[in-house]
Design an enzyme around this catalytic site. Structure first.
Site, short mmCIF file in Angstrom:
data_model
loop_
_atom_site.label_atom_id
_atom_site.label_comp_id
_atom_site.label_asym_id
_atom_site.label_seq_id
_atom_site.Cartn_x
_atom_site.Cartn_y
_atom_site.Cartn_z
N LYS A 1 -6.94 3.44 -3.71
CA LYS A 1 -7.36 3.49 -2.31
C LYS A 1 -7.56 4.93 -1.89
CE LYS A 1 -5.47 2.22 2.28
NZ LYS A 1 -4.35 1.51 2.96
N LYS B 1 -10.32 0.41 -2.72
CA LYS B 1 -10.27 0.23 -1.27
C LYS B 1 -10.57 1.55 -0.57
CE LYS B 1 -7.20 -0.99 2.58
NZ LYS B 1 -5.86 -1.49 2.98
N ASP C 1 0.86 -1.18 0.00
CA ASP C 1 0.00 0.00 0.00
C ASP C 1 0.90 1.23 0.00
OD1 ASP C 1 -1.77 -2.12 0.64
OD2 ASP C 1 -3.09 -0.77 1.75
#
Length: 318
Positions: free
Chosen positions: A218, A254, A155
């Site tokens: 995300k 996400k 991430d």
């Protein structure tokens, strides 16, 4: 649905130079703020019947990236989190596992040992999370450390300073470099939507991430005041839907931060189904970055099974 590097898809010409990238991004349709927020609010009012709710709760549990990203993280805390990810409700072994455990790079090896062969992935934040204020070689070193320790997913945070200054090519190139450094690990690109100021910027950031080869886009780090919202998630779902229509490449989404209740989670699942479609209703393509959500889902799951609301004392404290 395939994933592919940016150079392989139909929009590769958009990233040929800083100028073409800027023209492409500023040529995207402007976001109708009122319309976007009204649609997100309307979808959030949908009600579902009990059998569908039970399915949605299990699906949401299976989509959670159970996360600890604190300076006080210890191996013991990470092991406990891994155990909870593998077996969220020790009183009911039919409870789904979570999708992943997300930790800092130095805790990846501990997390890998904790989840074992369960199928729960280990994700690691990288690239000088959460601010992203570091030289590119430091960021790539962060990624390589996590991958070497066994991370299944990375991430990363984008350079919001570069993005807000209009230096889109730097953001694109850094994502490409991180993607290469990630090897076989899937890459989630974090925009920190609360710092991007406008929906148009969120749309542009989404397309930069996808063009650069992100496996997921995300919303947030969870470390700022404004994190995932139905409206910014809806906008990102529209982006991945449109990107697949143009390139054949599917990208996950996400939302992270601020999603705390079962009711919230179900609203987001409705957004996914009604915007991107059922192909995204799977933890390979949609995740929740919301550790506090898990306990509420477990309590609601117990209530559906027993008819009684057990309360927070009946689930473990993270």
């Amino acid at each position: 649905m395939p994933t592919a590097p940016a150079t392989a898809h139909a929009l590769a010409d958009a990233t040929a130079s800083a100028g073409t990238l800027r023209r492409f991004l500023h040529g995207l349709p402007g976001v109708d703020t009122v319309g976007l927020e009204a649609r997100a609010a309307a979808l959030g009012t949908r009600s579902i019947k009990t059998p569908a709710k039970a399915y949605a709760i299990d699906l949401a549990i299976s989509m959670i990236d159970l996360t600890t990203l604190e300076g006080a993280d210890t191996p013991g805390k990470v092991r406990a989190l891994g155990a909870k990810a593998v077996n969220p409700d020790p009183t009911d072994r039919s409870t789904p596992r979570t999708a992943a455990v997300c930790v800092y790079p130095d805790m990846v090896a501990v997390a890998k040992e904790a989840v074992g062969a369960s199928g729960v992935k280990v994700a690691s934040v990288a690239t000088a999370f959460p601010a992203g204020r570091a030289a590119i070689d430091v960021k790539l070193g962060d990624v390589r450390e996590a991958v070497a320790a066994g991370a299944d997913e990375i991430d990363m945070v984008i350079d919001r300073g570069a993005f807000l200054a209009g230096d889109y090519m730097t953001v694109f190139e850094q994502i490409r470099a991180v993607k290469e450094a990630s090897g076989e690990a899937r890459l989630k690109v974090i925009f920190e939507t609360g710092e991007l100021s406008t929906y148009d910027n969120i749309r542009r950031a989404s397309w930069i991430g996808m063009l650069a080869g992100a496996d997921f886009i995300k919303t947030s780090t969870g470390k700022v005041g404004v994190n995932a919202t139905p409206a910014n998630t809806l906008l990102m779902l529209e982006a991945v839907r449109d990107f697949r229509a143009q390139t054949g490449v599917q990208v996950g989404v996400k939302p992270a931060g601020g999603i705390r209740t079962t009711k919230d989670a179900i609203k987001f699942l409705v957004l996914v189904n009604e915007t991107a479609g059922a192909d995204w209703l799977d933890n390979h393509w949609f995740r929740f970055g919301a550790s506090s959500l898990l306990n509420d889902l477990l309590m609601q799951r117990q209530k559906l099974a027993t008819g009684r609301y057990s309360g927070p004392d009946y689930v473990t404290v993270d």
